[in-house]
Design an enzyme around this catalytic site. Structure first.
Site, PDB file in Angstrom:
ATOM      1  CG  ASN A 110       1.516  -4.882  -6.322  1.00  0.00           C
ATOM      2  OD1 ASN A 110       1.414  -5.599  -7.328  1.00  0.00           O
ATOM      3  ND2 ASN A 110       2.195  -3.741  -6.346  1.00  0.00           N
ATOM      4  CG  HIS A 112       6.921  -1.822  -6.743  1.00  0.00           C
ATOM      5  ND1 HIS A 112       6.325  -1.323  -7.878  1.00  0.00           N
ATOM      6  CD2 HIS A 112       7.968  -1.003  -6.481  1.00  0.00           C
ATOM      7  CE1 HIS A 112       6.969  -0.243  -8.272  1.00  0.00           C
ATOM      8  NE2 HIS A 112       7.972  -0.027  -7.444  1.00  0.00           N
ATOM      9  N   GLY A 146      -3.332   3.997  -2.531  1.00  0.00           N
ATOM     10  CA  GLY A 146      -2.305   4.690  -3.309  1.00  0.00           C
ATOM     11  C   GLY A 146      -1.604   3.778  -4.300  1.00  0.00           C
ATOM     12  CB  VAL A 147       0.538   4.388  -7.183  1.00  0.00           C
ATOM     13  CG1 VAL A 147       1.440   3.608  -8.123  1.00  0.00           C
ATOM     14  CG2 VAL A 147      -0.723   4.838  -7.908  1.00  0.00           C
ATOM     15  CG  ASP A 148       3.668   0.694  -6.576  1.00  0.00           C
ATOM     16  OD1 ASP A 148       2.999  -0.343  -6.679  1.00  0.00           O
ATOM     17  OD2 ASP A 148       4.157   1.279  -7.559  1.00  0.00           O
TER      18      ASP A 148
HETATM   19  C1  GAR Z   1       7.479  -8.197 -12.008  1.00  0.00           C
HETATM   20  O1  GAR Z   1       8.787  -7.685 -11.993  1.00  0.00           O
HETATM   21  C2  GAR Z   1       6.608  -7.418 -11.037  1.00  0.00           C
HETATM   22  O2  GAR Z   1       7.295  -7.031  -9.883  1.00  0.00           O
HETATM   23  C3  GAR Z   1       6.259  -6.211 -11.873  1.00  0.00           C
HETATM   24  O3  GAR Z   1       5.991  -6.733 -13.149  1.00  0.00           O
HETATM   25  C4  GAR Z   1       6.787  -7.911 -13.345  1.00  0.00           C
HETATM   26  C5  GAR Z   1       5.861  -9.033 -13.758  1.00  0.00           C
HETATM   27  O4  GAR Z   1       6.584 -10.173 -14.104  1.00  0.00           O
HETATM   28  N1  GAR Z   1       5.140  -5.529 -11.327  1.00  0.00           N
HETATM   29  C6  GAR Z   1       5.001  -4.217 -11.376  1.00  0.00           C
HETATM   30  O5  GAR Z   1       5.817  -3.467 -11.868  1.00  0.00           O
HETATM   31  C7  GAR Z   1       3.725  -3.704 -10.732  1.00  0.00           C
HETATM   32  N2  GAR Z   1       3.709  -2.288 -10.683  1.00  0.00           N
HETATM   33  P1  GAR Z   1       5.857 -11.573 -14.255  1.00  0.00           P
HETATM   34  O6  GAR Z   1       4.625 -11.343 -15.127  1.00  0.00           O
HETATM   35  O7  GAR Z   1       6.890 -12.416 -14.942  1.00  0.00           O
HETATM   36  O8  GAR Z   1       5.496 -12.067 -12.886  1.00  0.00           O
END
Ligand code: GAR
Length: 220
Positions: A110, A112, A146-148
């Site tokens: 993932n 984050h 877990g979460v992250d």
């Molecule tokens: C990104 O900033 C990613 O890190 C975040 O969502 C965005 C997606 O952007 N992810 C989270 O927050 C996961 N918990 P994208 O669709 O343009 O890749």
């Protein structure tokens, strides 16, 4: 040519991280092949980006499932059908169940948009600003229960600037996400990544990182 790592990408939103991975596969700097892109909502821009690149797409709408486990089973089945070696969560805004992780042990990663373990969860750029952190950044990690919380593969540090808004900070972090996510996948494709408890070992090791960053910068 050596075998390409087969990856399945799960996304919920615009898909700029997906795009960065597509671009690196196309320019040959990432030895991977995206075999399927799955979104949990029909409006995800990621589906369009994948379609434009000729990558098979699926929309598995979580709203069609009353239980989280059933949604996850449908996604796992689709990933297995696509012969995926590695599952890449790229802006996938659903929490995945232990059943999912059991189907791909140490094979789900993932990204984050914060420097974990600081600021897990949602709205994390605003959280970093509200806290007064001098640095934030992004983290690629293995997904555990877990979460992250899973073992960290790679991070990039981004300074928080005095005039920052959550949007401005998010945009600068996103730029770094686009660098480190393909890099993490390439390290896995090269077979250089292993997990030892909480620690991720990269072998052979990568070049040395600069000694320290200071924000606000020291004078002179
Ligand atoms: C990104 O900033 C990613 O890190 C975040 O969502 C965005 C997606 O952007 N992810 C989270 O927050 C996961 N918990 P994208 O669709 O343009 O890749």
């Amino acid at each position: 040519m050596s075998k390409l790592l087969r990856i399945g990408v799960l996304a919920s939103g615009g898909g700029t991280n997906l795009q960065a991975i597509i671009d690196r596969c196309q320019d040959g700097s990432l030895a991977a092949e995206i075999t399927v892109v799955i979104a949990n909502n029909p409006g995800a821009g990621a589906l369009e980006r994948a379609g434009n690149a000729g990558i098979p797409t699926l929309c598995i709408n979580h709203r069609d499932f009353s239980r989280r486990e059933d949604f996850d089973s449908a996604v796992v089945e689709a990933l297995q059908d696509a012969g995926v070696d590695l599952v890449v969560l790229a802006g996938f805004m659903r929490i995945i169940t232990p059943t999912f992780i059991a189907a791909f042990p140490e094979r789900v990663i993932n990204i984050h948009p914060a420097l974990l373990p600081a600021f897990p969860g949602l709205h994390v750029q605003q959280q970093a600003l509200d806290y007064g952190a001098r640095f934030s950044g992004c983290t690629v990690h293995f997904v555990d229960g877990g979460v992250d919380t899973g073992p960290i593969i790679i991070q990039a540090v981004v300074p928080v600037l005095p005039e920052d808004t959550a949007e401005a900070l998010a945009a600068r972090i996103l730029e770094q996400e686009h660098r480190i996510y393909p890099r993490a996948i390439q390290l896995i494709a090269e077979g250089r990544v292993s997990v030892d408890g909480r620690r991720v070992i990269i072998s052979p090791a990568c070049p040395a990182t600069p000694k320290a960053l200071v924000n606000p910068a020291t004078e002179g």
